[in-house]
Design an enzyme around this catalytic site. Structure first.
Site, PDB file in Angstrom:
ATOM      1  CG  ASP A 141      -1.844   1.096   1.221  1.00 13.88           C
ATOM      2  OD1 ASP A 141      -2.359   1.613  -0.001  1.00 13.88           O
ATOM      3  OD2 ASP A 141      -2.278   1.508   2.260  1.00 13.88           O
ATOM      4  N   GLY A 154      -7.499   8.687   7.260  1.00  8.30           N
ATOM      5  CA  GLY A 154      -7.487   9.180   8.545  1.00  8.30           C
ATOM      6  C   GLY A 154      -8.936   9.114   9.383  1.00  8.30           C
TER       7      GLY A 154
END
Length: 309
Positions: free
Chosen positions: A82, A181
């Site tokens: 990732d 987030g």
């Protein structure tokens, strides 16, 4: 069963109107919770490792944990890098047993993004590994990725089609309103489905990826705050929006923050209620169970990939 690439699972997902969950892993309990849920739901699985996870747990430990998960579950599992930010880290993961890598050169201009992505594609394809790239930048913070709202930009559909043609990439992460987030929206949640529809029309049968797609489930935020946490106002992508995206061109949905919140909420609760306990197994066991329950819910109700083996 050996590790697989994402090629076949994406083809089936596109045709079936569902998405595959790509879950970030950092340690044994996270891997076990995710894999146990996927086994229970009979779902294919992408386990992904960020640059931060490789620094924390070391490449070799993470690969061996995933190999153990393969042996334990007999599921089709892809091991994915990732947000690899350079050719070198992508090459290292290709050479180190990964079956899928993401080159994220979206912080460069279009031409440089194309050049770096094409270099990774040529190397990875020569070794039987598939490549994801990114066009457009997602705001927010996750591990080593930190993009301000001012620097975030939505993906241009025509440019996306040109990028795929120039690079030969296997899947593409686009920006349609998600962010990294726990604080994804300051106001009303919004995803640009018209933009996604246009990308799907210009790139028929091509798998699109959504990053920053955790829902920041309110029950975990509330539990974290109840037992000593301080994350007020956290807000994620509503699950019905993710389900809609999965019914369109999106074949891979990345989930990391929800894993962190589920685990942390469980650990906080256990330690607050058992202040004399210091055996890590006592609080990491429930944390693993919390991850399993959350992932099973995502697979069944959000991704729509239960019983798709």
């Amino acid at each position: 069963m050996p590790l697989v690439t994402t090629t076949e699972m994406f083809k089936k997902a596109y045709e079936g109107g569902y998405a595959i969950g790509a879950f970030n892993v950092n340690n044994m309990e996270i891997v076990q919770g995710i894999v146990d849920a996927a086994k229970e739901e009979q779902s294919p699985l992408i386990l992904q490792v960020s640059a931060g996870a490789r620094k924390y747990a070391k490449h070799i430990y993470l690969v061996k944990l995933v190999e153990a998960a393969l042996e334990d579950s007999n599921l089709p599992i892809a091991l994915h890098l990732d947000h690899g930010d350079s050719f070198e880290i992508c090459k290292d993961c290709v050479d180190g047993g990964f079956t899928s890598v993401m080159i994220d050169a979206s912080h460069h201009d279009f031409d440089e993004n194309v050049r770096i992505t094409k270099q990774v594609v040529e190397y990875a394809h020569a070794h039987g590994v598939v490549v994801e790239a990114e066009l457009g930048r997602l705001a927010g913070v996750e591990d080593d990725v930190n993009v301000s709202d001012a620097d975030a930009r939505f993906t241009d559909p025509e440019q996306a089609a040109e990028f795929v043609a120039l690079t030969g990439v296997d899947s593409l992460a686009i920006a349609i309103g998600t962010s990294h987030g726990a604080y994804k929206f300051k106001g009303e949640p919004y995803l640009d489905f018209d933009r996604l529809k246009k990308v799907g029309e210009l790139l028929p049968n091509f798998p699109i990826v959504l990053h920053g797609a955790s829902s920041v489930l309110p029950e975990f935020v509330a539990k974290c705050n109840e037992f000593g946490g301080n994350i007020p106002g956290a807000q994620g992508v509503p699950e019905h929006m993710l389900r809609q995206a999965a019914e369109m061109a999106v074949c891979k949905i990345n989930i990391d923050t929800d894993l962190r919140l589920a685990m942390t909420a469980s650990v906080r609760e256990y330690l607050a209620q058992n202040p004399s306990e210091f055996d890590p197994r006592k609080y990491l066991g429930p944390a693993r169970d919390a991850i399993k329950g959350m992932v099973a819910h995502k697979i069944k109700n959000v991704l729509g990939c239960s019983n798709t083996l």
